[in-house]
Design an enzyme around this catalytic site. Structure first.
Site, PDB file in Angstrom:
ATOM      1  N   TRP A  64       0.823  -1.221   0.000  1.00  0.00           N
ATOM      2  CA  TRP A  64       0.000   0.000   0.000  1.00  0.00           C
ATOM      3  C   TRP A  64       0.848   1.259   0.000  1.00  0.00           C
ATOM      4  O   TRP A  64       0.332   2.350  -0.222  1.00  0.00           O
ATOM      5  CB  TRP A  64      -0.902   0.007   1.230  1.00  0.00           C
ATOM      6  CG  TRP A  64      -0.171  -0.343   2.490  1.00  0.00           C
ATOM      7  CD1 TRP A  64      -0.132  -1.555   3.120  1.00  0.00           C
ATOM      8  CD2 TRP A  64       0.680   0.515   3.270  1.00  0.00           C
ATOM      9  NE1 TRP A  64       0.682  -1.502   4.228  1.00  0.00           N
ATOM     10  CE2 TRP A  64       1.183  -0.242   4.347  1.00  0.00           C
ATOM     11  CE3 TRP A  64       1.058   1.853   3.174  1.00  0.00           C
ATOM     12  CZ2 TRP A  64       2.046   0.289   5.305  1.00  0.00           C
ATOM     13  CZ3 TRP A  64       1.915   2.381   4.130  1.00  0.00           C
ATOM     14  CH2 TRP A  64       2.400   1.592   5.188  1.00  0.00           C
ATOM     15  N   ASN A  65       2.164   1.137   0.266  1.00  0.00           N
ATOM     16  CA  ASN A  65       2.913   2.387   0.458  1.00  0.00           C
ATOM     17  C   ASN A  65       3.271   3.087  -0.846  1.00  0.00           C
ATOM     18  O   ASN A  65       3.431   4.291  -0.881  1.00  0.00           O
ATOM     19  CB  ASN A  65       4.136   2.162   1.331  1.00  0.00           C
ATOM     20  CG  ASN A  65       5.112   1.148   0.742  1.00  0.00           C
ATOM     21  OD1 ASN A  65       4.757   0.374  -0.130  1.00  0.00           O
ATOM     22  ND2 ASN A  65       6.343   1.186   1.217  1.00  0.00           N
ATOM     23  N   LYS A 121      -2.340  -8.686  -7.553  1.00  0.00           N
ATOM     24  CA  LYS A 121      -3.156  -8.543  -6.349  1.00  0.00           C
ATOM     25  C   LYS A 121      -2.637  -7.326  -5.582  1.00  0.00           C
ATOM     26  O   LYS A 121      -1.628  -7.411  -4.879  1.00  0.00           O
ATOM     27  CB  LYS A 121      -3.024  -9.813  -5.484  1.00  0.00           C
ATOM     28  CG  LYS A 121      -4.210 -10.109  -4.554  1.00  0.00           C
ATOM     29  CD  LYS A 121      -4.404  -9.159  -3.394  1.00  0.00           C
ATOM     30  CE  LYS A 121      -3.267  -9.063  -2.437  1.00  0.00           C
ATOM     31  NZ  LYS A 121      -3.547  -7.980  -1.411  1.00  0.00           N
ATOM     32  N   PRO A 122      -3.305  -6.185  -5.697  1.00  0.00           N
ATOM     33  CA  PRO A 122      -2.848  -4.994  -4.986  1.00  0.00           C
ATOM     34  C   PRO A 122      -3.210  -5.078  -3.509  1.00  0.00           C
ATOM     35  O   PRO A 122      -4.037  -5.915  -3.118  1.00  0.00           O
ATOM     36  CB  PRO A 122      -3.610  -3.864  -5.671  1.00  0.00           C
ATOM     37  CG  PRO A 122      -4.870  -4.491  -6.156  1.00  0.00           C
ATOM     38  CD  PRO A 122      -4.509  -5.908  -6.515  1.00  0.00           C
ATOM     39  N   ALA A 123      -2.621  -4.240  -2.682  1.00  0.00           N
ATOM     40  CA  ALA A 123      -2.965  -4.206  -1.261  1.00  0.00           C
ATOM     41  C   ALA A 123      -4.435  -3.798  -1.115  1.00  0.00           C
ATOM     42  O   ALA A 123      -4.928  -2.937  -1.851  1.00  0.00           O
ATOM     43  CB  ALA A 123      -2.077  -3.215  -0.521  1.00  0.00           C
ATOM     44  N   SER A 124      -5.137  -4.417  -0.169  1.00  0.00           N
ATOM     45  CA  SER A 124      -6.568  -4.115  -0.026  1.00  0.00           C
ATOM     46  C   SER A 124      -6.789  -2.692   0.497  1.00  0.00           C
ATOM     47  O   SER A 124      -7.862  -2.124   0.320  1.00  0.00           O
ATOM     48  CB  SER A 124      -7.231  -5.117   0.924  1.00  0.00           C
ATOM     49  OG  SER A 124      -6.537  -5.176   2.150  1.00  0.00           O
ATOM     50  N   GLY A 135       6.743  -6.049   0.046  1.00  0.00           N
ATOM     51  CA  GLY A 135       5.969  -5.967   1.280  1.00  0.00           C
ATOM     52  C   GLY A 135       6.800  -6.406   2.457  1.00  0.00           C
ATOM     53  O   GLY A 135       8.042  -6.358   2.418  1.00  0.00           O
ATOM     54  N   SER A 136       6.140  -6.874   3.488  1.00  0.00           N
ATOM     55  CA  SER A 136       6.860  -7.248   4.701  1.00  0.00           C
ATOM     56  C   SER A 136       7.684  -8.508   4.514  1.00  0.00           C
ATOM     57  O   SER A 136       7.334  -9.387   3.713  1.00  0.00           O
ATOM     58  CB  SER A 136       5.853  -7.473   5.842  1.00  0.00           C
ATOM     59  OG  SER A 136       5.033  -8.587   5.516  1.00  0.00           O
ATOM     60  N   GLU A 187      11.047  -7.901  -2.713  1.00  0.00           N
ATOM     61  CA  GLU A 187      11.500  -6.610  -2.178  1.00  0.00           C
ATOM     62  C   GLU A 187      10.868  -6.475  -0.805  1.00  0.00           C
ATOM     63  O   GLU A 187       9.692  -6.161  -0.687  1.00  0.00           O
ATOM     64  CB  GLU A 187      11.060  -5.475  -3.101  1.00  0.00           C
ATOM     65  CG  GLU A 187      11.623  -5.544  -4.507  1.00  0.00           C
ATOM     66  CD  GLU A 187      13.140  -5.317  -4.546  1.00  0.00           C
ATOM     67  OE1 GLU A 187      13.730  -5.535  -5.604  1.00  0.00           O
ATOM     68  OE2 GLU A 187      13.700  -4.940  -3.510  1.00  0.00           O
ATOM     69  N   LEU A 188      11.627  -6.771   0.240  1.00  0.00           N
ATOM     70  CA  LEU A 188      11.047  -6.912   1.573  1.00  0.00           C
ATOM     71  C   LEU A 188      11.425  -5.744   2.491  1.00  0.00           C
ATOM     72  O   LEU A 188      11.835  -4.675   2.036  1.00  0.00           O
ATOM     73  CB  LEU A 188      11.471  -8.269   2.143  1.00  0.00           C
ATOM     74  CG  LEU A 188      11.160  -9.464   1.216  1.00  0.00           C
ATOM     75  CD1 LEU A 188      11.653 -10.775   1.820  1.00  0.00           C
ATOM     76  CD2 LEU A 188       9.675  -9.537   0.879  1.00  0.00           C
ATOM     77  N   CYS A 195      10.327   1.505   2.433  1.00  0.00           N
ATOM     78  CA  CYS A 195      11.255   0.444   2.844  1.00  0.00           C
ATOM     79  C   CYS A 195      12.694   0.926   2.845  1.00  0.00           C
ATOM     80  O   CYS A 195      13.590   0.233   3.324  1.00  0.00           O
ATOM     81  CB  CYS A 195      11.107  -0.760   1.944  1.00  0.00           C
ATOM     82  SG  CYS A 195      11.437  -0.398   0.228  1.00  0.00           S
ATOM     83  N   GLU A 221      11.605  -2.260  11.451  1.00  0.00           N
ATOM     84  CA  GLU A 221      11.288  -1.212  10.473  1.00  0.00           C
ATOM     85  C   GLU A 221      10.170  -0.355  11.075  1.00  0.00           C
ATOM     86  O   GLU A 221       9.069  -0.828  11.295  1.00  0.00           O
ATOM     87  CB  GLU A 221      10.807  -1.881   9.196  1.00  0.00           C
ATOM     88  CG  GLU A 221      10.726  -1.010   7.986  1.00  0.00           C
ATOM     89  CD  GLU A 221      10.418  -1.815   6.728  1.00  0.00           C
ATOM     90  OE1 GLU A 221       9.575  -2.724   6.785  1.00  0.00           O
ATOM     91  OE2 GLU A 221      11.032  -1.534   5.692  1.00  0.00           O
TER      92      GLU A 221
END
Ligand SMILES: NC(=O)C1=CN([C@@H]2O[C@H](COP(=O)(O)OP(=O)(O)OC[C@H]3O[C@@H](n4cnc5c(N)ncnc54)[C@H](OP(=O)(O)O)[C@@H]3O)[C@@H](O)[C@H]2O)C=CC1
Ligand SMILES: O=C(O)[C@H](O)CS(=O)(=O)O
Length: 477
Positions: free
Chosen positions: A151-152, A175-178, A229-230, A251-252, A285, A382
């Protein structure tokens, strides 16, 4: 707002699809509902994968020139609609409108870059050791790519993955962030307008992220997963992708050290920290996460930083000049509170901020913590919030060891004029990216990515397309 870009249905096989259920998308600034979006299921994901697989047969046979031209058409439409796309992004993610516009242009730069890279996917023709055969090296698209984004950066992270995928001849299921599906759906609308054939791009918004992830990692037609994401979710997806031996780009999470040495240009270091720390209210990130300041500069650095932090303007991202906007949700706010509480209970001091704004309920005040210890949770996690965690140091060996003492390895930063020290930092900092005398290092021409638990693979640059290609060797006698 250009209503044509505010899409609420899923996009599968060139069709806008409703679902039995829907979910609400709210504006993080005031929690007002801005859209009601199709809540896709694993069945929708499988329909999308089948469409992408069918489309792959023809799309993978298009010429590089055809794919390049379509990417350029998409790029032009994104630029033409940049203001509308930025407004969609700000109302669903919260960031300041200028930052949203910058993200749209940043994402578009990857599309233009890979429109050009598409034309340079060259193979090789090599002599064989016995001089009798011919060694041919062919590069072919891997197939259907499953893409899961955060989402960022709801537009740029899609562009940074889809552009090389399309350039290589792959098709995608996104699948985008909800929290932020609208930017992804707007990108699909413009891809359709650009003329991408049905099935090449598919977007399945969903709150059932785990189900969609399982569908993407279990379907044999999906040959690659690309995720931002995370780290926790990245580890799950890597494990799930093993079942079908899928390629992965991850990419975490990060935990960037920002080191100010005794010979640093203090004003440049403060400006670099402001840019790195407070972009997206600290929700990136690559944000400076641990700020190491040499003890000889510590007090003056705090003084100059404090002046800049106190000038930051809080408010609605749609308001001109606003710099600090809401965190994405209550989970993000609770995390920041938890980290500050643990730090202050362990001896850290709050020099500025430390609470939710008294004026805006979802905005966390820009916060400066002093006397942070490298072992506190705030230095090990983080933060993903507008919090500066200051850690004094005295010795190069000590600070390099402390900077590397994390499982993360994404971005790192240092301010020094000493050439020998710069060479040592570039060699010894265990990170995928090192910024020297700068707090901003992301661009489409550089390989973005991490080491250790910050992930694998690179996005952007001449290296970014290889993750979407298989190498085939043909031995011709
Ligand atoms: N490196 C980076 O750029 C980012 C790092 N983070 C870090 O992660 C922390 C938590 O943020 P959060 O938004 O929860 O990040 P998540 O990693 O949970 O979410 C990122 C994406 O993964 C999806 N997802 C979540 N769980 C699964 C699953 N089991 N299988 C498949 N997909 C899944 C999410 O869907 P859904 O939205 O529906 O949950 C979203 O699209 C942040 O505080 C930050 O530390 C977060 C975002 C970006
Ligand atoms: O995920 C992120 O935070 C972004 O990749 C950071 S950047 O690419 O916009 O710098």
């Amino acid at each position: 707002m250009n209503k044509q870009l505010l899409k609420e249905q899923a996009y599968i096989n060139g069709q806008w699809i409703s679902a039995d259920n829907t979910f609400e998308v709210d504006n993080p600034f005031d929690n007002g509902v801005i859209a009601t979006v199709a809540d896709c299921t694993a069945e929708h994901a499988n329909q999308a994968i089948e469409a992408a697989s069918k489309a792959f047969a023809s799309w993978s046979r298009t010429t590089a020139k055809e794919r390049s031209n379509l990417l350029l058409s998409w790029h032009s439409l994104i630029i033409d609609h940049a203001d509308d796309l930025a407004e969609v992004l700000t109302i669903e993610q919260g960031k300041p409108l200028q930052e949203a516009k910058n993200e749209i242009l940043y994402g578009a730069s990857y599309i233009k870059w890979f429109a050009e890279e598409a034309l340079r996917i060259n193979g090789d023709l090599l002599p064989s050791p016995d001089g009798k055969k011919q060694i041919q090296i062919h590069k072919q698209p891997v197939g259907v790519v499953g893409i899961i984004t955060p989402w960022n950066f709801p537009q740029a992270m899609i562009a940074r993955k889809v552009a090389p995928a399309f350039a290589a001849g792959c098709t995608v299921v996104i699948k985008p962030a909800s929290e932020t599906p609208l930017s992804a759906l707007a990108m699909a609308e413009l891809a359709e307008q650009a003329g991408f054939p049905k099935g090449v791009i598919n977007v399945v918004p969903s709150t059932a992220s785990s189900d969609i992830g399982k569908a993407l990692t279990s379907h044999p037609a999906v040959r690659k997963i690309s995720f931002t994401g995370s780290t926790a979710v990245g580890k799950k997806l890597i494990a799930q992708s093993a079942e079908n031996v899928q390629k992965v780009t991850m990419e975490l999470g990060g935990n960037a050290p920002f080191i100010v040495f005794d010979d640093a240009d203090l004003d440049e270091a403060v400006d670099g920290l402001m840019a790195s720390k407070f972009r997206n209210s600290g929700q990136t990130c690559v944000c400076a996460n641990r700020i190491f300041v040499h003890e000889t500069l510590y007090d003056e650095f705090i003084k100059r930083l404090g002046n800049k932090v106190s000038d930051l303007k809080l408010g609605n991202g749609l308001t001109d000049g606003v710099q600090i906007t809401p965190l994405i949700n209550q989970k993000g706010i609770d995390k920041v509170f938890r980290l500050i509480k643990q730090a202050t209970e362990s001896g850290a001091e709050i020099l500025a901020g430390g609470n939710i704004s008294s004026e805006f309920k979802n905005i966390f005040e820009p916060t400066v913590l002093s006397k942070v210890d490298k072992d506190m949770e705030i230095a090990c996690e983080e933060i993903f919030g507008p919090v500066v965690a200051l850690i004094p140091f005295s010795d190069d060996n000590e600070v390099i060891s402390a900077a590397n003492n994390t499982s993360a390895g994404l971005a790192s930063y240092a301010y020094t004029e000493n050439r020998h020290r710069i060479n040592r930092l570039v060699a010894e900092l265990q990170y995928g990216m090192v910024g020297i005398n700068t707090g901003m290092l992301s661009n489409e021409m550089a390989p973005f990515g991490g080491v250790k638990e910050s992930g694998m693979g690179r996005e952007g640059s001449k290296y970014g397309i290889s993750d979407y290609l298989d190498i085939k060797y043909a031995c011709i006698n």
